[in-house]
Design a protein around this motif. Sequence first.
Motif, PDB file in Angstrom:
ATOM      1  N   GLY A 273       0.804  -1.209   0.000  1.00  0.00           N
ATOM      2  CA  GLY A 273       0.000   0.000   0.000  1.00  0.00           C
ATOM      3  C   GLY A 273       0.836   1.257   0.000  1.00  0.00           C
ATOM      4  N   SER A 274       0.387   2.268   0.747  1.00  0.00           N
ATOM      5  CA  SER A 274       1.100   3.538   0.826  1.00  0.00           C
ATOM      6  C   SER A 274       1.728   3.709   2.193  1.00  0.00           C
ATOM      7  CB  SER A 274       0.146   4.709   0.560  1.00  0.00           C
ATOM      8  OG  SER A 274      -0.601   5.022   1.719  1.00  0.00           O
ATOM      9  N   ASP A 275       2.685   4.621   2.283  1.00  0.00           N
ATOM     10  CA  ASP A 275       3.321   4.884   3.570  1.00  0.00           C
ATOM     11  C   ASP A 275       2.329   5.455   4.569  1.00  0.00           C
ATOM     12  OD1 ASP A 275       3.222   7.253   2.020  1.00  0.00           O
ATOM     13  OD2 ASP A 275       4.796   8.175   3.213  1.00  0.00           O
ATOM     14  N   LYS A 276       1.371   6.246   4.096  1.00  0.00           N
ATOM     15  CA  LYS A 276       0.384   6.830   5.004  1.00  0.00           C
ATOM     16  C   LYS A 276      -0.547   5.755   5.566  1.00  0.00           C
ATOM     17  CE  LYS A 276       2.198  10.762   4.670  1.00  0.00           C
ATOM     18  NZ  LYS A 276       3.059  11.177   5.802  1.00  0.00           N
ATOM     19  N   THR A 277      -0.876   4.763   4.753  1.00  0.00           N
ATOM     20  CA  THR A 277      -1.685   3.657   5.257  1.00  0.00           C
ATOM     21  C   THR A 277      -0.912   2.870   6.319  1.00  0.00           C
ATOM     22  OG1 THR A 277      -2.776   3.510   3.120  1.00  0.00           O
ATOM     23  CG2 THR A 277      -3.006   1.630   4.587  1.00  0.00           C
ATOM     24  N   TYR A 278       0.367   2.628   6.047  1.00  0.00           N
ATOM     25  CA  TYR A 278       1.218   1.955   7.033  1.00  0.00           C
ATOM     26  C   TYR A 278       1.213   2.722   8.350  1.00  0.00           C
ATOM     27  CZ  TYR A 278       5.537   0.458   9.341  1.00  0.00           C
ATOM     28  OH  TYR A 278       6.459   0.022  10.261  1.00  0.00           O
ATOM     29  N   GLU A 279       1.350   4.046   8.276  1.00  0.00           N
ATOM     30  CA  GLU A 279       1.405   4.855   9.488  1.00  0.00           C
ATOM     31  C   GLU A 279       0.098   4.768  10.278  1.00  0.00           C
ATOM     32  OE1 GLU A 279       2.526   8.694   8.116  1.00  0.00           O
ATOM     33  OE2 GLU A 279       4.586   8.101   7.650  1.00  0.00           O
ATOM     34  N   ILE A 281      -1.916   2.171  10.305  1.00  0.00           N
ATOM     35  CA  ILE A 281      -1.934   0.840  10.917  1.00  0.00           C
ATOM     36  C   ILE A 281      -1.061   0.796  12.163  1.00  0.00           C
ATOM     37  CG2 ILE A 281      -1.159  -1.547  10.576  1.00  0.00           C
ATOM     38  CD1 ILE A 281      -2.007  -1.283   7.654  1.00  0.00           C
ATOM     39  N   VAL A 282       0.144   1.340  12.058  1.00  0.00           N
ATOM     40  CA  VAL A 282       1.132   1.180  13.122  1.00  0.00           C
ATOM     41  C   VAL A 282       0.952   2.216  14.231  1.00  0.00           C
ATOM     42  CG1 VAL A 282       3.607   1.201  13.645  1.00  0.00           C
ATOM     43  CG2 VAL A 282       2.773   0.079  11.574  1.00  0.00           C
ATOM     44  N   PHE A 283       0.640   3.466  13.852  1.00  0.00           N
ATOM     45  CA  PHE A 283       0.593   4.541  14.849  1.00  0.00           C
ATOM     46  C   PHE A 283      -0.818   5.065  15.131  1.00  0.00           C
ATOM     47  CE2 PHE A 283       4.887   4.726  13.086  1.00  0.00           C
ATOM     48  CZ  PHE A 283       5.648   4.712  14.246  1.00  0.00           C
ATOM     49  N   GLY A 284      -1.776   4.795  14.246  1.00  0.00           N
ATOM     50  CA  GLY A 284      -3.124   5.296  14.432  1.00  0.00           C
ATOM     51  C   GLY A 284      -3.382   6.517  13.568  1.00  0.00           C
ATOM     52  N   SER A 285      -4.637   6.953  13.548  1.00  0.00           N
ATOM     53  CA  SER A 285      -5.052   8.059  12.693  1.00  0.00           C
ATOM     54  C   SER A 285      -5.239   9.338  13.501  1.00  0.00           C
ATOM     55  CB  SER A 285      -6.351   7.701  11.979  1.00  0.00           C
ATOM     56  OG  SER A 285      -7.374   7.412  12.929  1.00  0.00           O
ATOM     57  N   GLY A 286      -5.481  10.433  12.771  1.00  0.00           N
ATOM     58  CA  GLY A 286      -5.768  11.707  13.410  1.00  0.00           C
ATOM     59  C   GLY A 286      -4.571  12.301  14.136  1.00  0.00           C
ATOM     60  N   GLU A 287      -4.869  13.285  14.985  1.00  0.00           N
ATOM     61  CA  GLU A 287      -3.810  13.982  15.708  1.00  0.00           C
ATOM     62  C   GLU A 287      -3.060  13.056  16.656  1.00  0.00           C
ATOM     63  OE1 GLU A 287      -2.647  17.022  15.177  1.00  0.00           O
ATOM     64  OE2 GLU A 287      -4.060  17.051  13.498  1.00  0.00           O
ATOM     65  N   GLN A 288      -3.800  12.119  17.264  1.00  0.00           N
ATOM     66  CA  GLN A 288      -3.139  11.181  18.169  1.00  0.00           C
ATOM     67  C   GLN A 288      -2.145  10.307  17.421  1.00  0.00           C
ATOM     68  OE1 GLN A 288      -5.714   8.392  20.192  1.00  0.00           O
ATOM     69  NE2 GLN A 288      -4.276   8.148  21.890  1.00  0.00           N
ATOM     70  N   PRO A 298       4.533   3.226  18.617  1.00  0.00           N
ATOM     71  CA  PRO A 298       3.547   2.461  17.844  1.00  0.00           C
ATOM     72  C   PRO A 298       2.395   2.006  18.731  1.00  0.00           C
ATOM     73  CG  PRO A 298       5.768   1.685  17.396  1.00  0.00           C
ATOM     74  CD  PRO A 298       5.862   2.591  18.575  1.00  0.00           C
ATOM     75  N   ARG A 299       1.199   2.038  18.177  1.00  0.00           N
ATOM     76  CA  ARG A 299       0.049   1.490  18.900  1.00  0.00           C
ATOM     77  C   ARG A 299      -0.078   0.001  18.639  1.00  0.00           C
ATOM     78  NH1 ARG A 299      -5.657   1.624  15.839  1.00  0.00           N
ATOM     79  NH2 ARG A 299      -4.891   1.182  13.737  1.00  0.00           N
ATOM     80  N   LEU A 300       0.544  -0.494  17.551  1.00  0.00           N
ATOM     81  CA  LEU A 300       0.435  -1.892  17.161  1.00  0.00           C
ATOM     82  C   LEU A 300       1.721  -2.614  17.539  1.00  0.00           C
ATOM     83  CD1 LEU A 300      -1.568  -3.817  15.711  1.00  0.00           C
ATOM     84  CD2 LEU A 300      -0.276  -3.403  13.613  1.00  0.00           C
ATOM     85  N   ASP A 301       1.619  -3.531  18.479  1.00  0.00           N
ATOM     86  CA  ASP A 301       2.792  -4.248  18.965  1.00  0.00           C
ATOM     87  C   ASP A 301       2.916  -5.584  18.238  1.00  0.00           C
ATOM     88  OD1 ASP A 301       5.007  -4.974  20.425  1.00  0.00           O
ATOM     89  OD2 ASP A 301       3.854  -5.711  22.136  1.00  0.00           O
TER      90      ASP A 301
END
Length: 594
Positions: A273-279, A281-288, A298-301
């Motif tokens: 996919g894209s780097d933004k999609t990866y981010e 998945i791994v870190f979450g969306s929005g400002e958080q 990372p939020r995904l361990d």
Amino acid sequence: MSPALTDTAPAEAHQAAPDPVHGTPTHGAPEGRHTSKQDIDSALAEMAIPAAEWPRVPAEERISLVEQLLYTFSTVGERWAEACREAEGLPEKGVGDGEEWLVGPYLVERNLRLLRDSLQEIHRSGRPKIPGPITRRPSGQLSARVFPHSTWDRLFFPGVTAEVVMKPGVDGKQIRARQAWAYREPDDGGIALVLGAGNVSSIGPTDALYKLFVENRAVIYKTHPVNEYLGPLLEEGLRPLVERGLLQVVYGGADEGDYLCNHPGVDEVHITGSDKTYEVIVFGSGEQGKKRLQENRPRLDKEVSAELGNVSPLIVVPGPWTASDLAYQAENIASSLVNNAGFNCNATRVVVQHAEWNQRRSLIRSVEEVLQRTPTRRAYYPGAAQRHASFLQAHPEAKLFGDAEDDELPWTLIPDLDPEAKDDICYNTEAFCGVFGDTALSAEDVPTFLQRAVDFCNDTLWGSLNVTLIVHPKTLADRHNREAFEAAVDALRFGTVAINHWAGISFGVMNTTWGAFPGHSPQDIQSGIGVVHNTQMFADPEKSILRAPFRAFPKAPWFTTHGSARPLGAALADFEAEPSLFKLPGVFWHALRG
């Protein structure tokens, strides 16, 4: 490649095109099927025991399984290619129709056949045989020749070779000792989530096969909404895996993808996919999510492997080209853009030329002529029109080719890009449609040009997935040029370096590696982490290098000017399913008619 999980923000500097579709189907995307959370839970629960047992299933049993897969997938090949043709709005006859055979059934069947060969060698001797020599590159790194893999490869791809270069410090004993690592020291198994790609139909199946047979993971596969129509065919084609509980196919968009990624029954994730999609998945969306990314929290361990695209360069090394050389290479370059309507992570995005080469303008004019006579194609991938418009807004001088209908886009060339304009959209954003640019670097000679081209590609262009170089044999006849060229091949920080063939062909070789150059971090993921394909099962690859003649004969089936691509693609897929001397005349007949 296509993004695979959720809607993301507009393109920013140094990123691939964001996902315009998952969870929000638009033009070209179906309304969408959705697997319920309850059914996802049930699927993962049913897979738990087979996933734990899979690492200890002996090679002999796996060989039988792959032989079944070669048969079952061959039975869906025609329906698979036809479904893609219809969804992408391609005419019933033509190169585009042939592409769907080549990038779908043919590549999956080839992947399966090479996996069977490797499993047979593991059964006999404990590791896959390396079909060519292990040599040392000028950089000092060891490199294993993996292509041609067989007599069939030599017949179908004359003069083409490929090697896998190992990471610095890996010695010959380590190469062999660490081959097929998952078979030498089986672990407790696990379940990998594969988020399927929406553009090239073989990506998802071959990603799943890599996880299954190279890394010993059962796979829960989420289809991409753009090509979810392939889900039932995937289940049918890979039925033996489904019946053993090693593969489950589920459907959905952002919600289902997020639920799967965070599910305790999923041990690891693979995304194309894209780097933004990866981010996301791994870190979450929005400002958080942005804050987590900045703080590297990372939020995904879980382990997340990814192939995330590229602003793919094509370096033209100056040389004594004839008029017929210019015409051939113009077809080569144009085909690397228009294949799959430009919806490829490996499509040429920036042509890099020598400013003082007296044939530079002639080559670009020849490419323009090919584009002008190449039929435009439906822009089936969502968001393409908006991405195309963003490039035209930044570069109103862009040249448009072809008579595009309402749902199509013209082929687009942005000429004379400034190599010093490092913030140019052409350098930092993957267009993911039929757009590319041309730039030129000044240099007093070929070695200097090559060094500057390497620096430009490594340091200015976004990503590290693949790069193509085109070089005339007479240029390499000079020792200084040849040494500079090999030094450039070593110095290019890309997961695939292709010489004279479009780098996308290395994706289809299957026993090469496909993925980003090592070294990206979750905070700066660019083209991703990890590799797929790699049917020789190397543990420490750095890059793959593919070499081809300056002019190939017969004409390559992916050329947009090929006159017999559809029957040739079908014949090649049938051959890979069950190679036979009796099938050779048909393959050669269609190849020579190109």
